[in-house]
Design an enzyme around this catalytic site. Structure first.
Site, PDB file in Angstrom:
ATOM      1  N   ASP A   1       6.456  40.648  32.069  1.00  0.00           N
ATOM      2  CA  ASP A   1       6.870  41.700  32.785  1.00  0.00           C
ATOM      3  C   ASP A   1       6.574  41.427  34.457  1.00  0.00           C
ATOM      4  OD1 ASP A   1       8.432  44.001  33.904  1.00  0.00           O
ATOM      5  OD2 ASP A   1       6.405  45.175  33.170  1.00  0.00           O
TER       6      ASP A   1
ATOM      7  N   ASP B   1      16.071  46.675  39.850  1.00  0.00           N
ATOM      8  CA  ASP B   1      15.145  45.788  40.224  1.00  0.00           C
ATOM      9  C   ASP B   1      15.893  44.582  40.814  1.00  0.00           C
ATOM     10  OD1 ASP B   1      12.551  45.180  40.174  1.00  0.00           O
ATOM     11  OD2 ASP B   1      12.660  43.862  38.218  1.00  0.00           O
TER      12      ASP B   1
ATOM     13  N   ARG C   1       8.045  37.195  40.380  1.00  0.00           N
ATOM     14  CA  ARG C   1       7.432  36.166  41.201  1.00  0.00           C
ATOM     15  C   ARG C   1       7.721  34.642  40.500  1.00  0.00           C
ATOM     16  NH1 ARG C   1       1.705  38.875  40.036  1.00  0.00           N
ATOM     17  NH2 ARG C   1       3.117  40.475  39.760  1.00  0.00           N
TER      18      ARG C   1
ATOM     19  N   LYS D   1       8.433  47.066  28.504  1.00  0.00           N
ATOM     20  CA  LYS D   1       8.048  48.317  29.267  1.00  0.00           C
ATOM     21  C   LYS D   1       8.258  49.249  28.536  1.00  0.00           C
ATOM     22  CE  LYS D   1       9.498  46.773  34.066  1.00  0.00           C
ATOM     23  NZ  LYS D   1       8.248  47.039  34.841  1.00  0.00           N
TER      24      LYS D   1
ATOM     25  N   GLU E   1       7.998  39.031  36.159  1.00  0.00           N
ATOM     26  CA  GLU E   1       9.039  37.970  36.058  1.00  0.00           C
ATOM     27  C   GLU E   1       9.504  37.661  37.399  1.00  0.00           C
ATOM     28  OE1 GLU E   1       9.377  41.287  35.469  1.00  0.00           O
ATOM     29  OE2 GLU E   1      11.224  41.382  37.132  1.00  0.00           O
TER      30      GLU E   1
ATOM     31  N   LYS F   1      14.999  39.401  45.337  1.00  0.00           N
ATOM     32  CA  LYS F   1      14.683  39.108  43.752  1.00  0.00           C
ATOM     33  C   LYS F   1      15.995  40.078  43.151  1.00  0.00           C
ATOM     34  CE  LYS F   1      11.894  41.553  40.451  1.00  0.00           C
ATOM     35  NZ  LYS F   1      10.772  42.447  40.096  1.00  0.00           N
TER      36      LYS F   1
END
Ligand code: BES
Ligand code: ZN
Ligand code: ZN
Length: 462
Positions: A312, A253, A316, A242, A314, A230
């Site tokens: 949020d 992330d 997956r 968020k 996102e 990811k």
């Protein structure tokens, strides 16, 4: 920062490692001057304790470090590194035999204790260097340390300098060092080549930070391993923005991509006889007039439709298209690594790498390897009874089931839909160490990559 072994040096100070249980007898075998010195220092053989012991001229004769007992060591990932950090600058050579199983991991910990993220601020660093002990493959340990440093640097670098394009550059650099090939699909080309989810999540970002799918290949023979990471370079949450406290750390992330790149580095540097493919959907989950929205229904590369119930969730989405592409190739093993859910962190905390896999043999191999290299992993279930939670009324899949029950599990089940008929392992990692620990300073950290690397010969029968 030097994360390599010192070359063998006649002046290296011998390093004695004492276990708690042996300390008394060890001490009583020492000459009186040594006993006096050690007692005067209040030395105890606890993990992390380190002193120098002088000869009669006042020069250091040897170093002494504590190794605690099995219980206290089990609370410290890298006990030797804990002591290394407390030794003065210099070169040391182990004078005590450690068990073979511990030696590689302990020496790796020593090298990692020299890691510093100093891109933006100079930090003076003293480092105690270690001569590679006999029986340890120095090239292997140094490659693993360099891979972990790469992972940490990528995560620690803020989104201002680590956008999708920067992640692409990092992948190119890695590939060119080991003669791999990189193909990148960027921006609107994602739509033409049918990666609608990567495009939808990333399209709100500024043009130079356009979404892309990075596809690195290395190796021409042997079993096929595909690793998907990811690469959300910053996760604002999108229109489901968020709150500040939850957004603060979201430069990390892309921790899955960084960890996957670390694993790729190990594989390429140590020339595993496999065909490696690294897929990184690199995006910024941003806010703009063209952001994807809650309620949107997107059609994935695979064909399944997805109702976006939270922008949020996102990770997956971008992983789904990458997993579909990966599956088209039928790899022998498919791995995804992602900072996917807050629920995973709540379930197991920041130390453990939760993972999902339906193949019990793979799990055994992974857990055995994880234990050996002190890179702990913990299995969570692909609990099929929860499949209904990701099935909404008006589309095939829901990206964010309401209620949040088993949030890491439902995210994993979502991904599994795109990795059908594959030997598939998914890691939902945290990618961040919230406080300083031996060899693992506060900041970005690889999780699960060393365990996977150690298990690969077994998993791929090479
Ligand atoms: N990147 C986050 C997950 C995350 C948050 C990992 C904090 C580590 C620490 C992910 O994109 C996300 O926001 N997930 C949501 C999903 C939810 C909306 C279904 C989450 O976990 O809250
Ligand atoms: Zn998110
Ligand atoms: Zn995210």
């Amino acid at each position: 920062m030097s994360m390599t072994f010192a070359s063998s040096d006649a002046d290296a100070l011998p390093l004695h490692v004492v276990h708690q249980g042996e300390f008394g007898s060890w001490l009583s075998a020492q000459p009186q001057v040594v006993k006096n010195w050690i007692e005067a220092q209040d030395f105890t053989p606890a993990v992390g304790k380190a002193i120098l012991v002088p000869d009669k001229t006042g020069n250091p004769a040897f170093a002494l470090i504590g190794y605690g007992n099995a219980l206290t060591r089990s609370r410290t990932r890298f006990p030797l590194a804990a002591a290394a950090a407390n030794l003065p600058q210099g070169t040391y050579t182990l004078a005590t035999t450690l068990p073979d199983g511990d030696l590689e991991t302990e020496t790796l910990g020593w090298l990692l204790s020299a890691y510093l993220f100093d891109r933006y601020k100079y930090k003076p660093h003293k480092s105690a260097r270690l001569v590679c002990p006999p029986g340890v493959d120095s090239a292997r340990v140094e490659a693993i340390a360099a891979a972990e440093a790469l992972t940490r640097n990528l995560i620690n670098t803020p989104a201002s300098d680590m956008g999708p394009a920067d992640l692409e550059v990092a992948a190119q650099k890695l590939a060119s060092r080991y003669e791999g090939a990189v193909n990148v699909i960027t921006g609107d080309a994602l739509l033409k080549q049918n990666f609608p989810l990567v495009h939808a999540v990333g399209r709100a970002a500024d043009r130079p930070r356009a979404p892309r799918l990075i596809d690195l290949r290395w190796g021409t023979q042997g079993p096929k391993l595909t690793v998907v990471g990811k690469g959300v370079c910053f996760d604002t949450g999108g229109l489901n923005l968020k709150p500040g406290a939850s957004m603060a750390l979201m430069k990390k992330d892309m921790g899955g991509a960084a960890t996957a790149m670390g694993l790729a580095h190990m594989i390429m540097a140590l020339q595993l006889p496999i065909q490696l493919r690294l897929l990184i959907p690199a995006v910024e989950n941003s806010v703009s007039a063209n952001s994807f929205r809650p309620g949107d229904i997107l059609t994935s590369r695979e064909g399944m439709t997805i109702e976006v119930n939270n922008t949020d969730a996102e990770g997956r989405l971008v992983l789904a298209d990458a997993l579909t592409l990966a599956s088209e190739d039928s790899p022998d093993l498919l791995v995804s690594i992602a900072t996917l859910t807050g629920a995973a962190r709540v379930a197991v905390g920041p130390d453990l790498a939760p993972y999902f896999c339906d193949d019990t043999e793979v799990c055994h191999a992974l857990e055995h390897a994880a234990e050996l290299v002190s890179d702990p992993v913990w299995r969570l279930p692909f609990w099929s009874a929860y499949e209904k939670m990701i099935e909404p009324e008006i589309a095939d899949l829901d990206n964010a089931p309401s209620g949040g029950f088993g949030g890491s599990i439902t995210a994993a089940l979502f991904l599994r839909r795109f990795a059908q008929n594959q030997r598939y392992v998914h890691f939902d990692i945290y990618g961040w160490n919230p406080s300083n620990a031996p060899a693992r300073p506060k900041g970005g950290v690889g999780m699960g990559a060393r365990a996977l690397f150690q298990a690969l010969p077994n998993l791929l029968a090479i």
